[in-house]
Design an enzyme around this catalytic site. Sequence first.
Site, short mmCIF file in Angstrom:
data_model
loop_
_atom_site.label_atom_id
_atom_site.label_comp_id
_atom_site.label_asym_id
_atom_site.label_seq_id
_atom_site.Cartn_x
_atom_site.Cartn_y
_atom_site.Cartn_z
N ARG A 258 -88.07 -25.84 19.96
CA ARG A 258 -89.25 -27.32 19.61
C ARG A 258 -88.79 -28.19 20.29
O ARG A 258 -89.50 -29.21 20.72
CB ARG A 258 -89.70 -27.25 18.24
N VAL B 254 -95.08 -20.23 26.64
CA VAL B 254 -94.05 -21.33 27.03
C VAL B 254 -93.53 -21.84 25.49
O VAL B 254 -94.18 -21.69 24.61
CB VAL B 254 -94.93 -22.32 27.68
N LYS C 44 -104.29 -23.22 28.48
CA LYS C 44 -103.89 -22.14 29.41
C LYS C 44 -105.32 -21.43 29.90
O LYS C 44 -106.45 -22.04 29.35
CB LYS C 44 -103.41 -20.88 28.51
N ASP D 128 -92.59 -23.44 19.97
CA ASP D 128 -91.70 -22.81 19.63
C ASP D 128 -91.69 -21.35 19.75
O ASP D 128 -92.72 -20.71 20.00
CB ASP D 128 -91.46 -22.80 18.15
N ASP E 282 -104.70 -21.73 24.01
CA ASP E 282 -104.62 -20.68 24.59
C ASP E 282 -105.93 -19.78 24.63
O ASP E 282 -106.75 -20.07 25.45
CB ASP E 282 -103.49 -19.66 23.95
N GLU F 139 -103.81 -31.43 19.74
CA GLU F 139 -103.23 -30.29 19.89
C GLU F 139 -102.03 -30.20 20.70
O GLU F 139 -102.10 -30.87 21.83
CB GLU F 139 -104.27 -29.21 20.17
N LYS G 40 -97.24 -26.98 13.51
CA LYS G 40 -95.95 -28.11 13.68
C LYS G 40 -95.84 -28.66 15.06
O LYS G 40 -95.32 -29.43 15.43
CB LYS G 40 -94.50 -27.42 13.44
N GLY G 41 -96.66 -27.86 16.08
CA GLY G 41 -96.39 -27.88 17.69
C GLY G 41 -96.65 -29.37 17.98
O GLY G 41 -96.31 -29.71 19.02
#
Length: 181
Positions: free
Chosen positions: A167, A155, A133, A161, A105, A101, A45-46
């Site tokens: 969010r 973060v 990152k 989230d 990470d 995206e 969902k990001g």
Amino acid sequence: MHLNHPDITKVLVTADQISVRVAELAAELDEYYADKDPLLVGVLKGAVPFMADLSRAMELSTTQDWMAVSSYGSGTISSGVVRILKDLDTDLDGRHVLIVEDIIDSGLTLSWLTSNLATRGAASVEVVTLLRKPDAAKVKIDVRWVGFDIPSDFVVGYGLDYNERYRSLDGVGVLAPSVYS
Ligand code: XMP
Ligand code: MG
């Protein structure tokens, strides 16, 4: 929700910085995909706020689809296990796919996703990420467009989230460790 929030210990990217950067990325994408009719694939969902802002900042007409994959569970450590929770509705045959995206990470999710989509007959698979990152450098994936390079702290905000919270923060910041310890 404003980033000036008691649970945020450090501001990394403000809403204004995001909108400036999103406009720059959109201009680059307009040029790159000028004659390619791109399919934007957002990772739920990001990536929802980033996809919405980025696609509206683009002048090109795009089609959009969504995938949901799980890599983190509800915690803060990457498991390396990727599962498709919701697959695409779109046939990728001959399509120019742009994966949208929120953050890279370890890069595990993305390297799995790019090879998965590439096996479906896409003409091209590229990646745009809002955040990256430092660990992402360890994995060999070609990320053509990056919004911001950030430190490896956990973060939240602008789609990201912690246990489904934060969010809706308008920027990106570091969550106070007291919230998750
Ligand atoms: P990997 O390690 O596979 O992780 O590149 C990518 C996915 O992990 C999530 N992620 C985060 N989510 N704050 C979050 O809210 C973070 O700092 C963070 N780091 C990674 C995210 O879902 C991303 O797609
Ligand atoms: Mg997440």
